[in-house]
Design a protein around this motif. Structure first.
Motif, PDB file in Angstrom:
ATOM      1  N   HIS A  45      -3.312  63.759  50.424  1.00 30.53           N
ATOM      2  CA  HIS A  45      -2.033  63.837  49.721  1.00 30.53           C
ATOM      3  C   HIS A  45      -2.067  62.887  48.519  1.00 30.53           C
ATOM      4  O   HIS A  45      -1.335  61.903  48.444  1.00 30.53           O
ATOM      5  CB  HIS A  45      -0.887  63.478  50.663  1.00 30.53           C
ATOM      6  CG  HIS A  45       0.445  64.016  50.236  1.00 30.53           C
ATOM      7  ND1 HIS A  45       1.138  63.509  49.176  1.00 30.53           N
ATOM      8  CD2 HIS A  45       1.199  65.046  50.715  1.00 30.53           C
ATOM      9  CE1 HIS A  45       2.271  64.162  49.035  1.00 30.53           C
ATOM     10  NE2 HIS A  45       2.328  65.105  49.946  1.00 30.53           N
ATOM     11  N   THR A  46      -2.956  63.205  47.577  1.00 31.89           N
ATOM     12  CA  THR A  46      -3.125  62.388  46.378  1.00 31.89           C
ATOM     13  C   THR A  46      -3.066  63.282  45.149  1.00 31.89           C
ATOM     14  O   THR A  46      -3.240  64.502  45.237  1.00 31.89           O
ATOM     15  CB  THR A  46      -4.482  61.655  46.401  1.00 31.89           C
ATOM     16  OG1 THR A  46      -5.517  62.614  46.642  1.00 31.89           O
ATOM     17  CG2 THR A  46      -4.510  60.579  47.468  1.00 31.89           C
ATOM     18  N   LYS A  47      -2.837  62.667  44.011  1.00 33.09           N
ATOM     19  CA  LYS A  47      -2.723  63.439  42.782  1.00 33.09           C
ATOM     20  C   LYS A  47      -4.063  64.019  42.359  1.00 33.09           C
ATOM     21  O   LYS A  47      -4.149  65.155  41.880  1.00 33.09           O
ATOM     22  CB  LYS A  47      -2.159  62.558  41.669  1.00 33.09           C
ATOM     23  CG  LYS A  47      -1.890  63.314  40.369  1.00 33.09           C
ATOM     24  CD  LYS A  47      -1.227  62.411  39.338  1.00 33.09           C
ATOM     25  CE  LYS A  47      -0.936  63.180  38.054  1.00 33.09           C
ATOM     26  NZ  LYS A  47      -0.291  62.319  37.030  1.00 33.09           N
ATOM     27  N   TYR A  48      -5.129  63.231  42.528  1.00 31.66           N
ATOM     28  CA  TYR A  48      -6.462  63.650  42.105  1.00 31.66           C
ATOM     29  C   TYR A  48      -7.371  63.798  43.322  1.00 31.66           C
ATOM     30  O   TYR A  48      -6.998  63.462  44.444  1.00 31.66           O
ATOM     31  CB  TYR A  48      -7.045  62.631  41.130  1.00 31.66           C
ATOM     32  CG  TYR A  48      -6.148  62.339  39.954  1.00 31.66           C
ATOM     33  CD1 TYR A  48      -5.886  63.313  38.990  1.00 31.66           C
ATOM     34  CD2 TYR A  48      -5.549  61.089  39.799  1.00 31.66           C
ATOM     35  CE1 TYR A  48      -5.044  63.055  37.914  1.00 31.66           C
ATOM     36  CE2 TYR A  48      -4.706  60.828  38.725  1.00 31.66           C
ATOM     37  CZ  TYR A  48      -4.461  61.807  37.790  1.00 31.66           C
ATOM     38  OH  TYR A  48      -3.631  61.554  36.730  1.00 31.66           O
ATOM     39  N   GLY A  49      -8.588  64.284  43.093  1.00 29.03           N
ATOM     40  CA  GLY A  49      -9.554  64.433  44.179  1.00 29.03           C
ATOM     41  C   GLY A  49      -9.898  63.100  44.806  1.00 29.03           C
ATOM     42  O   GLY A  49      -9.902  62.060  44.125  1.00 29.03           O
ATOM     43  N   GLU A  50     -10.245  63.104  46.079  1.00 26.99           N
ATOM     44  CA  GLU A  50     -10.454  61.858  46.816  1.00 26.99           C
ATOM     45  C   GLU A  50     -11.555  60.974  46.216  1.00 26.99           C
ATOM     46  O   GLU A  50     -11.473  59.744  46.265  1.00 26.99           O
ATOM     47  CB  GLU A  50     -10.802  62.149  48.281  1.00 26.99           C
ATOM     48  CG  GLU A  50     -12.055  62.966  48.458  1.00 26.99           C
ATOM     49  CD  GLU A  50     -12.624  62.893  49.868  1.00 26.99           C
ATOM     50  OE1 GLU A  50     -12.304  61.952  50.599  1.00 26.99           O
ATOM     51  OE2 GLU A  50     -13.416  63.786  50.206  1.00 26.99           O
ATOM     52  N   LEU A  51     -12.599  61.574  45.619  1.00 28.21           N
ATOM     53  CA  LEU A  51     -13.706  60.781  45.099  1.00 28.21           C
ATOM     54  C   LEU A  51     -13.332  60.013  43.838  1.00 28.21           C
ATOM     55  O   LEU A  51     -13.956  58.996  43.518  1.00 28.21           O
ATOM     56  CB  LEU A  51     -14.922  61.677  44.840  1.00 28.21           C
ATOM     57  CG  LEU A  51     -15.462  62.432  46.058  1.00 28.21           C
ATOM     58  CD1 LEU A  51     -16.703  63.238  45.693  1.00 28.21           C
ATOM     59  CD2 LEU A  51     -15.769  61.477  47.203  1.00 28.21           C
ATOM     60  N   TYR A 332     -13.988  71.585  45.506  1.00 31.78           N
ATOM     61  CA  TYR A 332     -13.348  70.848  44.422  1.00 31.78           C
ATOM     62  C   TYR A 332     -14.400  70.023  43.680  1.00 31.78           C
ATOM     63  O   TYR A 332     -15.378  69.565  44.265  1.00 31.78           O
ATOM     64  CB  TYR A 332     -12.259  69.916  44.962  1.00 31.78           C
ATOM     65  CG  TYR A 332     -11.067  70.646  45.525  1.00 31.78           C
ATOM     66  CD1 TYR A 332     -10.208  71.368  44.696  1.00 31.78           C
ATOM     67  CD2 TYR A 332     -10.780  70.616  46.889  1.00 31.78           C
ATOM     68  CE1 TYR A 332      -9.099  72.035  45.210  1.00 31.78           C
ATOM     69  CE2 TYR A 332      -9.675  71.282  47.412  1.00 31.78           C
ATOM     70  CZ  TYR A 332      -8.852  71.988  46.571  1.00 31.78           C
ATOM     71  OH  TYR A 332      -7.767  72.657  47.083  1.00 31.78           O
ATOM     72  N   GLY A 333     -14.169  69.804  42.406  1.00 29.39           N
ATOM     73  CA  GLY A 333     -15.119  69.035  41.610  1.00 29.39           C
ATOM     74  C   GLY A 333     -15.167  67.567  41.982  1.00 29.39           C
ATOM     75  O   GLY A 333     -16.247  66.967  42.033  1.00 29.39           O
ATOM     76  N   THR A 334     -14.003  66.950  42.216  1.00 25.83           N
ATOM     77  CA  THR A 334     -13.969  65.507  42.489  1.00 25.83           C
ATOM     78  C   THR A 334     -13.476  65.213  43.896  1.00 25.83           C
ATOM     79  O   THR A 334     -12.905  64.161  44.164  1.00 25.83           O
ATOM     80  CB  THR A 334     -13.078  64.781  41.462  1.00 25.83           C
ATOM     81  OG1 THR A 334     -11.740  65.300  41.553  1.00 25.83           O
ATOM     82  CG2 THR A 334     -13.607  64.974  40.056  1.00 25.83           C
ATOM     83  N   ASP A 335     -13.691  66.161  44.787  1.00 24.11           N
ATOM     84  CA  ASP A 335     -13.355  65.991  46.193  1.00 24.11           C
ATOM     85  C   ASP A 335     -14.545  66.532  46.977  1.00 24.11           C
ATOM     86  O   ASP A 335     -15.209  67.471  46.533  1.00 24.11           O
ATOM     87  CB  ASP A 335     -12.082  66.772  46.532  1.00 24.11           C
ATOM     88  CG  ASP A 335     -11.497  66.391  47.884  1.00 24.11           C
ATOM     89  OD1 ASP A 335     -10.428  65.769  47.898  1.00 24.11           O
ATOM     90  OD2 ASP A 335     -12.110  66.724  48.911  1.00 24.11           O
ATOM     91  N   ALA A 336     -14.835  65.957  48.135  1.00 19.33           N
ATOM     92  CA  ALA A 336     -16.016  66.359  48.900  1.00 19.33           C
ATOM     93  C   ALA A 336     -15.816  67.673  49.655  1.00 19.33           C
ATOM     94  O   ALA A 336     -16.750  68.168  50.281  1.00 19.33           O
ATOM     95  CB  ALA A 336     -16.379  65.254  49.887  1.00 19.33           C
ATOM     96  N   HIS A 337     -14.602  68.242  49.592  1.00 13.25           N
ATOM     97  CA  HIS A 337     -14.256  69.366  50.466  1.00 13.25           C
ATOM     98  C   HIS A 337     -14.159  70.701  49.738  1.00 13.25           C
ATOM     99  O   HIS A 337     -14.069  70.760  48.523  1.00 13.25           O
ATOM    100  CB  HIS A 337     -12.929  69.076  51.160  1.00 13.25           C
ATOM    101  CG  HIS A 337     -12.949  67.816  51.947  1.00 13.25           C
ATOM    102  ND1 HIS A 337     -12.589  66.602  51.404  1.00 13.25           N
ATOM    103  CD2 HIS A 337     -13.316  67.573  53.230  1.00 13.25           C
ATOM    104  CE1 HIS A 337     -12.716  65.663  52.330  1.00 13.25           C
ATOM    105  NE2 HIS A 337     -13.159  66.226  53.439  1.00 13.25           N
TER     106      HIS A 337
END
Length: 363
Positions: A45-51, A332-337
């Motif tokens: 639940h964040t604005k951007y990807g987790e990474l 996703y590009g900036t998330d591991a999922h």
């Protein structure tokens, strides 16, 4: 004058330190100072990807990501453990709810009751939650490939290990100790530094300048790609020398040991609960998308593992082959999922497998 300045400086510093010490232990108080609030159980639940949150570099802000929905296990869609048609267990790929969870889509598509456990110990989970069923059921367990070697190095126990109850005085002393030496303190202090109203703008600006001027990036996201319409980040344990990595060379004996332990879990579920086990080994993001910037050879972990599982008669869904040959972007590009396309592709592959093996109407 100097003494007054020193006095106020010490007072303000002391107040900040005291606030930090107390607030990380009292969540509502902690969130007051954060630009992006932390929501327990909703890491997505964040604005951007987790990474992005490992480095806070502006170029790696993946915009317009869907917001997280209520998770299956917290919703009315979660079936009672003793009245479910299908069990789903797994890691964060099954838990991610940006925009909706695998278990919820599977339940809606099949019109079946599903009980989801964000958990990698289904035997202990079923025992701890009083599962009494003996009717035939299906249990789907999913793990991304970088976690499989970690989770299946040893056999899964069928016995729930119950912690010994401490005497009241010892328990009270432990609570005081845990409050003072809070186990998540470093993680919480780090988020406070990066996300607070006082610091986030400066922290982001410094991190961005270090990257622009010196190509410096966090050790947790050492590999990146910026030539697409969206930025790409890859987490360290997918690209380093550990056995979670794309580059780790598994021996035949290591693959055999992992497959033996997965097969052992399958047999135990069948024997103890009459549950048919179906495994979903999921490819890591780097496995699929490293070709954006190199032609390095894959260690073939998933194909090798799947061949061993096939030889042992363990049911699995071949997600890897479909994902590898897809012309769509499934993560996703900036998330591991996986993204929504990836998740729904996996759901469709699962349903096809269940139908082909007559597991849909297993009752």
């Amino acid at each position: 004058m100097k003494e007054k300045i020193l006095k106020y400086t010490i007072f303000i510093t002391g107040f900040i330190c005291l606030y930090a010490f107390i607030s990380i232990r009292i969540f509502p108080m902690y969130n007051i100072t954060l630009v992006e609030k932390l929501i327990p159980g909703y890491w997505d639940h964040t604005k951007y990807g987790e990474l992005y949150y490992f480095n806070f570099i502006k170029k790696f802000r993946e915009e317009n990501l869907p917001e997280a929905n209520i998770k299956h296990q917290y919703s009315t869609a979660q079936a009672n453990i003793n009245d479910t048609d299908i069990f789903t267990f797994g890691d964060s790929f099954f838990d991610i709810s940006r925009p909706i969870q695998y278990s919820t889509v599977l339940a809606n598509t099949l019109n079946k009751k599903i009980h989801f456990g964000y958990n990698d110990f289904p035997l202990q989970y079923l025992e701890a939650n009083g599962y009494k069923g003996k009717d035939p059921k299906v249990l789907i367990l999913a793990f991304v490939e970088r976690y499989i070697p970690m989770k299946f190095t040893v056999p899964r126990d069928t016995v729930l290990k119950i912690k010994k109850q401490l005497p009241p005085l010892t328990l009270s002393a432990k609570k005081v100790k845990d409050f003072i030496f809070y186990s998540k303190s470093e993680q919480m202090y780090d988020a406070l530094l990066k996300r607070s109203y006082l610091t986030t703008a400066a922290y982001t600006e410094i991190a961005s300048k270090k990257f622009n001027w010196f190509s410096y990036i966090s050790k947790y996201t050492p590999v990146y790609y910026l030539k697409d319409s969206i930025p790409w980040l890859f987490i360290d344990d997918e690209v380093d020398g550990r056995n979670t990595s794309f580059y780790y060379h598994f021996t035949d004996s290591e693959i055999e040991n992992i497959s033996n332990n997965i097969a052992d879990l399958s047999k135990k579920l069948k024997k103890k609960y009459n549950i048919t086990f179906v495994f979903l080994p999921l490819p890591a993001k780097y496995t699929l998308y490293h070709t954006k910037f190199n032609n390095d050879n894959y260690n073939q972990f998933i194909p090798r593992l799947q061949q061993r599982l096939k030889n042992k008669g363990v049911a699995f869904v071949d997600i890897y082959s479909k994902f590898k040959n897809s012309d769509q972007t499934l993560y996703y590009g900036t998330d591991a999922h996986w993204n929504d396309k990836g998740m729904r592709t996996a759901v469709n592959l699962t349903i096809t497998y269940l139908k082909e093996n007559n597991l849909i109407n297993i009752k």
